[in-house]
Design a protein around this motif. Structure first.
Motif, PDB file in Angstrom:
ATOM      1  N   UNK A  62       0.862  -1.177   0.000  1.00  0.00           N
ATOM      2  CA  UNK A  62       0.000   0.000   0.000  1.00  0.00           C
ATOM      3  C   UNK A  62       0.898   1.226   0.000  1.00  0.00           C
ATOM      4  N   UNK A  63       0.630   2.137  -0.926  1.00  0.00           N
ATOM      5  CA  UNK A  63       1.385   3.383  -1.044  1.00  0.00           C
ATOM      6  C   UNK A  63       0.699   4.455  -0.205  1.00  0.00           C
ATOM      7  N   UNK A  64       1.476   5.223   0.547  1.00  0.00           N
ATOM      8  CA  UNK A  64       0.877   6.310   1.320  1.00  0.00           C
ATOM      9  C   UNK A  64       1.561   7.636   1.022  1.00  0.00           C
ATOM     10  N   UNK A  65       0.763   8.693   1.104  1.00  0.00           N
ATOM     11  CA  UNK A  65       1.244  10.065   0.960  1.00  0.00           C
ATOM     12  C   UNK A  65       0.681  10.845   2.138  1.00  0.00           C
ATOM     13  N   UNK A  66       1.547  11.436   2.927  1.00  0.00           N
ATOM     14  CA  UNK A  66       1.147  12.292   4.051  1.00  0.00           C
ATOM     15  C   UNK A  66       1.504  13.732   3.707  1.00  0.00           C
ATOM     16  N   UNK A  67       0.593  14.636   3.967  1.00  0.00           N
ATOM     17  CA  UNK A  67       0.851  16.066   3.793  1.00  0.00           C
ATOM     18  C   UNK A  67       1.228  16.625   5.157  1.00  0.00           C
ATOM     19  N   UNK A  68       2.422  17.212   5.262  1.00  0.00           N
ATOM     20  CA  UNK A  68       2.940  17.732   6.524  1.00  0.00           C
ATOM     21  C   UNK A  68       2.980  19.257   6.484  1.00  0.00           C
ATOM     22  N   UNK A  69       2.565  19.888   7.594  1.00  0.00           N
ATOM     23  CA  UNK A  69       2.662  21.349   7.668  1.00  0.00           C
ATOM     24  C   UNK A  69       4.066  21.751   8.099  1.00  0.00           C
ATOM     25  N   UNK A  70       4.273  23.052   8.298  1.00  0.00           N
ATOM     26  CA  UNK A  70       5.606  23.572   8.622  1.00  0.00           C
ATOM     27  C   UNK A  70       6.164  23.015   9.924  1.00  0.00           C
ATOM     28  N   UNK A  71       5.295  22.602  10.845  1.00  0.00           N
ATOM     29  CA  UNK A  71       5.766  22.042  12.114  1.00  0.00           C
ATOM     30  C   UNK A  71       5.984  20.528  12.035  1.00  0.00           C
ATOM     31  N   UNK A  72       5.652  19.927  10.895  1.00  0.00           N
ATOM     32  CA  UNK A  72       5.789  18.485  10.727  1.00  0.00           C
ATOM     33  C   UNK A  72       4.543  17.698  11.076  1.00  0.00           C
ATOM     34  N   UNK A  73       3.456  18.403  11.464  1.00  0.00           N
ATOM     35  CA  UNK A  73       2.191  17.725  11.786  1.00  0.00           C
ATOM     36  C   UNK A  73       1.494  17.287  10.495  1.00  0.00           C
ATOM     37  N   UNK A  74       0.878  16.118  10.537  1.00  0.00           N
ATOM     38  CA  UNK A  74       0.176  15.601   9.371  1.00  0.00           C
ATOM     39  C   UNK A  74      -1.146  16.351   9.189  1.00  0.00           C
ATOM     40  N   UNK A  75      -1.359  16.894   7.987  1.00  0.00           N
ATOM     41  CA  UNK A  75      -2.560  17.669   7.656  1.00  0.00           C
ATOM     42  C   UNK A  75      -3.328  17.067   6.492  1.00  0.00           C
ATOM     43  N   UNK A  76      -3.178  15.797   6.304  1.00  0.00           N
ATOM     44  CA  UNK A  76      -3.907  15.085   5.252  1.00  0.00           C
ATOM     45  C   UNK A  76      -3.103  13.893   4.804  1.00  0.00           C
ATOM     46  N   UNK A  77      -3.820  12.892   4.306  1.00  0.00           N
ATOM     47  CA  UNK A  77      -3.128  11.707   3.822  1.00  0.00           C
ATOM     48  C   UNK A  77      -3.986  10.977   2.808  1.00  0.00           C
ATOM     49  N   UNK A  78      -3.330  10.123   2.067  1.00  0.00           N
ATOM     50  CA  UNK A  78      -4.000   9.244   1.105  1.00  0.00           C
ATOM     51  C   UNK A  78      -3.215   7.945   1.106  1.00  0.00           C
ATOM     52  N   UNK A  79      -3.878   6.843   1.385  1.00  0.00           N
ATOM     53  CA  UNK A  79      -3.273   5.522   1.288  1.00  0.00           C
ATOM     54  C   UNK A  79      -3.902   4.830   0.084  1.00  0.00           C
ATOM     55  N   UNK A  80      -3.067   4.284  -0.777  1.00  0.00           N
ATOM     56  CA  UNK A  80      -3.534   3.602  -1.981  1.00  0.00           C
ATOM     57  C   UNK A  80      -3.374   2.105  -1.755  1.00  0.00           C
ATOM     58  N   UNK A  81      -4.475   1.415  -1.451  1.00  0.00           N
ATOM     59  CA  UNK A  81      -4.384  -0.028  -1.197  1.00  0.00           C
ATOM     60  C   UNK A  81      -4.015  -0.804  -2.454  1.00  0.00           C
ATOM     61  N   UNK A  82      -3.993  -2.110  -2.378  1.00  0.00           N
ATOM     62  CA  UNK A  82      -3.544  -2.918  -3.506  1.00  0.00           C
ATOM     63  C   UNK A  82      -4.346  -2.763  -4.791  1.00  0.00           C
ATOM     64  N   UNK A  83      -5.122  -1.690  -4.912  1.00  0.00           N
ATOM     65  CA  UNK A  83      -5.706  -1.288  -6.201  1.00  0.00           C
ATOM     66  C   UNK A  83      -4.564  -1.196  -7.211  1.00  0.00           C
ATOM     67  N   UNK A  84      -3.426  -0.712  -6.745  1.00  0.00           N
ATOM     68  CA  UNK A  84      -2.215  -0.676  -7.549  1.00  0.00           C
ATOM     69  C   UNK A  84      -1.378  -1.879  -7.152  1.00  0.00           C
ATOM     70  N   UNK A  85      -1.794  -3.051  -7.551  1.00  0.00           N
ATOM     71  CA  UNK A  85      -1.210  -4.315  -7.110  1.00  0.00           C
ATOM     72  C   UNK A  85       0.252  -4.426  -7.523  1.00  0.00           C
ATOM     73  N   UNK A  86       1.140  -4.152  -6.582  1.00  0.00           N
ATOM     74  CA  UNK A  86       2.566  -4.150  -6.874  1.00  0.00           C
ATOM     75  C   UNK A  86       3.089  -5.523  -7.293  1.00  0.00           C
ATOM     76  N   UNK A  87       2.390  -6.588  -6.944  1.00  0.00           N
ATOM     77  CA  UNK A  87       2.858  -7.917  -7.353  1.00  0.00           C
ATOM     78  C   UNK A  87       2.686  -8.136  -8.857  1.00  0.00           C
TER      79      UNK A  87
END
Length: 144
Positions: A62-87
């Motif tokens: 599963x691929x993840x993308x976290x959006x971090x603000x200037x302090x390093x706090x997470x302000x959004x995310x998207x996890x891409x499950x095996x829809x993109x089947x890496x195998x």
């Protein structure tokens, strides 16, 4: 029937290519990122990540993308499950992975933290440094 990931047919623009690819666990290598440098408040973030399988992969990550603000706090995310089947990824072929993050109204400077994990164990494909995620060095500005 072809795996769904192989139906994504998007060529990586030359400007998206990274000067030095980034390896995750010796399995997946980030070779390019297409992202805005500035986004108006309230607009979703549309991104493309370009990957290559470095070797045959025997599981789905599963691929993840976290959006971090200037302090390093997470302000959004998207996890891409095996829809993109890496195998199903062919070794050495560039695979385009689209991601859309929700809009954010708060102006500021944001960075993206990305990585891969196996569900449900949460075992990450780690960077050569041993870190479980990579923070893209280029910031994205949200503002008018």
């Amino acid at each position: 029937m072809l795996p769904r990931i192989l139906l994504v047919n998007r060529r990586m623009p030359p400007s998206a290519r990274l000067p030095e690819p980034i390896s995750f666990g010796g399995a997946l290598r980030l070779v390019g990122v297409e992202r805005p440098t500035r986004i108006p408040p309230g607009q979703p973030w549309k991104l493309w990540f370009y990957w290559e399988a470095q070797r045959p992969i025997d599981r789905s990550y599963t691929f993840f993308v976290h959006r971090l603000d200037e302090s390093g706090a997470m302000r959004g995310q998207q996890d891409r499950p095996p829809y993109f089947d890496t195998s199903q990824w062919p070794v050495g072929m560039t695979v385009a992975v689209p991601v859309e993050l929700d809009a954010i109204d708060q102006p500021g400077t944001y960075r993206l933290r990305i990585g891969w994990y196996e569900w449900p164990s949460m075992a990450h494909l780690v960077l050569p440094s041993g870190e479980p995620a990579y923070i893209l060095p280029q910031a994205i500005e949200v503002g008018p």
